[in-house]
Structures are given as structure tokens and as C-alpha cells.
Design a protein around this motif. Sequence first.
Motif, PDB file in Angstrom:
ATOM      1  N   SER A  69       0.852  -1.068   0.012  1.00 28.01           N
ATOM      2  CA  SER A  69       0.026   0.053  -0.122  1.00 28.01           C
ATOM      3  C   SER A  69       0.886   1.293  -0.092  1.00 28.01           C
ATOM      4  CB  SER A  69      -0.962  -0.134   1.281  1.00 28.01           C
ATOM      5  OG  SER A  69      -1.577   1.336   1.388  1.00 28.01           O
ATOM      6  N   THR A  70       0.261   2.203  -0.691  1.00 22.74           N
ATOM      7  CA  THR A  70       1.078   3.307  -0.621  1.00 22.74           C
ATOM      8  C   THR A  70       0.203   4.816  -0.037  1.00 22.74           C
ATOM      9  OG1 THR A  70       0.025   4.172  -2.850  1.00 22.74           O
ATOM     10  CG2 THR A  70       2.445   3.174  -2.801  1.00 22.74           C
ATOM     11  N   THR A  71      -1.114   4.116   0.623  1.00 24.13           N
ATOM     12  CA  THR A  71      -1.762   5.256   1.397  1.00 24.13           C
ATOM     13  C   THR A  71      -1.912   5.000   3.017  1.00 24.13           C
ATOM     14  OG1 THR A  71      -4.010   6.158   1.343  1.00 24.13           O
ATOM     15  CG2 THR A  71      -3.816   3.841   0.982  1.00 24.13           C
ATOM     16  N   ASN A  72      -2.284   6.006   3.663  1.00 23.09           N
ATOM     17  CA  ASN A  72      -2.573   5.738   4.957  1.00 23.09           C
ATOM     18  C   ASN A  72      -4.006   5.163   5.281  1.00 23.09           C
ATOM     19  OD1 ASN A  72      -0.022   6.510   5.995  1.00 23.09           O
ATOM     20  ND2 ASN A  72      -0.499   8.755   5.885  1.00 23.09           N
ATOM     21  N   ASN A 129       6.286   3.998  -9.612  1.00 22.07           N
ATOM     22  CA  ASN A 129       5.669   5.182  -9.294  1.00 22.07           C
ATOM     23  C   ASN A 129       4.903   5.241  -8.021  1.00 22.07           C
ATOM     24  OD1 ASN A 129       5.929   6.989 -11.946  1.00 22.07           O
ATOM     25  ND2 ASN A 129       5.536   4.542 -12.626  1.00 22.07           N
ATOM     26  N   LYS A 130       5.590   5.235  -6.999  1.00 19.23           N
ATOM     27  CA  LYS A 130       5.115   5.187  -5.595  1.00 19.23           C
ATOM     28  C   LYS A 130       4.468   6.213  -4.824  1.00 19.23           C
ATOM     29  CE  LYS A 130       8.375   1.160  -4.532  1.00 19.23           C
ATOM     30  NZ  LYS A 130       9.505   0.836  -3.474  1.00 19.23           N
ATOM     31  N   ASP A 131       4.288   7.255  -5.508  1.00 15.48           N
ATOM     32  CA  ASP A 131       3.532   8.613  -5.321  1.00 15.48           C
ATOM     33  C   ASP A 131       2.142   8.222  -5.876  1.00 15.48           C
ATOM     34  OD1 ASP A 131       4.480   8.581  -8.108  1.00 15.48           O
ATOM     35  OD2 ASP A 131       3.709  10.541  -8.339  1.00 15.48           O
ATOM     36  N   ILE A 132       1.654   7.191  -6.571  1.00 14.57           N
ATOM     37  CA  ILE A 132       0.114   6.866  -6.870  1.00 14.57           C
ATOM     38  C   ILE A 132      -0.314   6.321  -5.562  1.00 14.57           C
ATOM     39  CG2 ILE A 132      -1.322   5.596  -8.545  1.00 14.57           C
ATOM     40  CD1 ILE A 132       1.152   5.953 -10.557  1.00 14.57           C
ATOM     41  N   LYS A 133      -1.410   6.684  -5.260  1.00 16.03           N
ATOM     42  CA  LYS A 133      -1.927   6.153  -3.869  1.00 16.03           C
ATOM     43  C   LYS A 133      -2.904   5.296  -4.403  1.00 16.03           C
ATOM     44  CE  LYS A 133      -0.320   9.685  -1.399  1.00 16.03           C
ATOM     45  NZ  LYS A 133       0.971   9.145  -0.473  1.00 16.03           N
ATOM     46  N   HIS A 134      -2.695   3.998  -3.613  1.00 17.41           N
ATOM     47  CA  HIS A 134      -3.385   2.712  -3.817  1.00 17.41           C
ATOM     48  C   HIS A 134      -3.308   1.975  -2.468  1.00 17.41           C
ATOM     49  CE1 HIS A 134       0.099   0.357  -4.456  1.00 17.41           C
ATOM     50  NE2 HIS A 134       0.503   1.038  -4.977  1.00 17.41           N
ATOM     51  N   GLY A 135      -4.306   1.115  -2.230  1.00 18.21           N
ATOM     52  CA  GLY A 135      -4.069   0.090  -1.108  1.00 18.21           C
ATOM     53  C   GLY A 135      -3.189  -1.048  -1.428  1.00 18.21           C
TER      54      GLY A 135
END
Length: 417
Positions: free
Chosen positions: A71-74, A166-172
Motif C-alpha cells: 500500500s502507498t496510502t494511510n 511510481n510509488k506516489d500513486i495512491k493505492h491500497g
Amino acid sequence: MMMYQNFNKSLENRFIKYAKIDTQSNPESPTCPSTEKQTGLGLELTKELLAFGIADASMDGNGYVYATIPSTTNKAVPVICFCSHMDTSPDCSGENVKPIIHSNYQGEDLILPDDELVVIKRSEHIDLQYQIGNDIITASGTTLLGADNKAGVAEIMEAASFLMKNKDIKHGTIKILFTPDEEIGRGVDKADLKKLGADFAYTVDGETLGSIEDETFSADGATLTINGVSSHPGFAKGKMENAIKILAEVLDSLPKDKLTPETTSGKEGFIHPVGIKGQAEQAEAQFIIRDFTDAKLVEHESLLRQTVDAVIKKYPNSSYHLEVKAQYRNMKQVLDRYPKIVEYGVQAIERAGVKAKRQSIRGGTDGSRLSYMGLPCPNIFAGEHAFHSKQEWVSIQDMEKAVQTIINIACIWEENS
């Protein structure tokens, strides 16, 4: 958000590499995977996933490949899985596949060089009319291409590579599952859903650009065994009741103008004999029975039994046994309870600039079984056409849209969580 682009032809190069690996499955084999050669692709995919930086990528002893994109989101986002199968159909050779790119297609019939009798005709392949200016990949005329489902495999891999870069893209959290033996109906037999740890899934194994399929056939298999009376043919008068002839009479008595694959379309089901064997004393036929509701399946099975009953009455010393086994069920019965899965899939397709088309499948997918195993799973397009044949083809541009759709699905789940 950075949009996916097919830099350096990575997508078609990836697909072509996979297509050249023979992964044909074998329905006669009891092992899992049914052919050892399927693990060749599984090992290659695992190696590439590890190279992307996906630390837990692995292939288990049954040939299933698992991987996790972190994941890249909180936000607390449902865990989504993308799934494709690695095997190709036993219906057509998958050995020494030679993919050919037909650049800038202009509507011509495609004559394949290794067998010029194999022609992909625009008049017979309706979706070719939408491919003007695109780049078409075919096989060379002596094998299938393997776009079913290596197009889906390549698209998931391309999306995974893009997201890891591209870890700035927000996803679970995103799970990846590649399965063996889908073409012989065993694609998720040994899938470890606890290990997978997904809440919802999407198979990437559909045909036409923009399609999302949330409904399949329900399916049963049936085995009819006729027990006749054998006798020496020189002294058989008044004694022999030939099981082969009785079985032939049963098959001939089934409907010919309806309830067959060759006379049905849309939401119409069928009773389809797929194999016969036997001797005078005992003969056997295998059937697949298909429809979109369980009630219709029961009707078709009742008709089959009634037909056998009517024939066997003519042979007083013969008998029969009809065994029916469930194969899979219409996934719509599960997916209707989770409307967001399909809704987000539709949004993802349209965000890629494509008109979404909700469709039914006159067949089944791994998603059918997964849905009933507790992992609701519709099917989205991979772009494959004329599968299981030497005329199989796929468009590079359609594959690019599939990659964009996969990425969009991941983002939309995060946005709505």
C-alpha cells in the motif's frame, strides 16, 4: 497522477516473451500443475516480480504465483487482487509459438505465413473493424498465440512494474495471483486464499476492449454409462443389446434445433456431448450442461434423463447410470451482493477513455470459482480474440488500455475508501 505509457514497447515485448513459453495444460494428467512446463512461465514471472522490488513474490509447489504490491496510502483500503492464468488451451498446439506484429493495421485479411490457409478475415472477426491504425499480434499459422491468457498476465505484470516505479500513486495493498490449469477447469483448485489475503478480485481474461463481465454460465458435468448385453456376434440374435448403439440412439434423440452450442446464443443454455467411448457391453458419454440459472440446469438434466429413459425401455436387459456433478455457478449470484466491485471496474475502464460494456460470459472463468470460494471476482477485458485457435489475435493498443484499467481500479478503490 502520472499516466501509464507503453515506453520502449515494454508491453508487447513482455507479452511476446511469455507467448513463446509453452504452457499448454493437459486434462488427462492428475498432477497440479497438469504439465510441468507451466512452471517455466511461473518461475519467469516470479523472477521478474522480485526484480520489480516485490519482496514476497513466490511460486508454490502447485505452480501458483503469489505477490504483494505494498500500500502507498494511510487509508484503510480493501485488498484487491488481479488474477490471470498461465496455461494455454489443449485445443490447439502451444509449442514453438512465433508471434508476429502486424503494424498499422488497415483492415486487410491477415494471412499467416507458416500456413497460408489460416486467414484471419475481417468479415469473420467483427472486432477488427475497430482496430484500424492499431498494431495486431498473431501467431504464425501453426499454433495458437496464447493471448488467452498471457495478454492478461502481461498486462498485470506491466501494471505491477509501473506501480512499483511510481510509488506516489495512491493505492491500497494489491495482490497478484497467476494460476495454472484454468483451461482444463482446475484453475483455482489449489489456490490458497488465506495466503492470498484479498477481499475482492478481478480476473483479467476478457475479450473485447472495454468489456467487464459479471455473469457466467452455471455449469454441470454429466457422465452417462450404458450397460448393454454383449454376445458373440455370430450367435447374437435375440441376445445382444449393443451399448454403443444404445448410446448413439440416445444422442440422436436429443434436440437438434435447440439446446446445442451450435443453435444457441445469448442467454440460451445447452446439453453438449464432449466425449464418448465404449464397447458393445458398456459405453459412456461425457456431457457439459450449461445455462445462466440453476433452475434451467435442472431442467436440462431432467430432459437428458427422460431421453435416456425413453430409449432404454426398448432394451429390457440393459440399464444406465447418469452421474451429474456441479462444476461452477453463475458468479452474478455473488457479485450482486457487492455492487461496488463492478461499479469501480466500470469507472476504471471509462477513466482509461474507453466505453465500458457490461456483458455475460457464455462460459466460465477462474472468477466464477473464486466468487463461490469467498473472493468476489468479475472479469475485465484483456483484449484477446479467437482464443483456442490458430487465428487468435490481440491488439497492442487494447492491451495498453487494459493496463491503464488495472491501475485505475487500484486508484479508485483508494479514492473511495
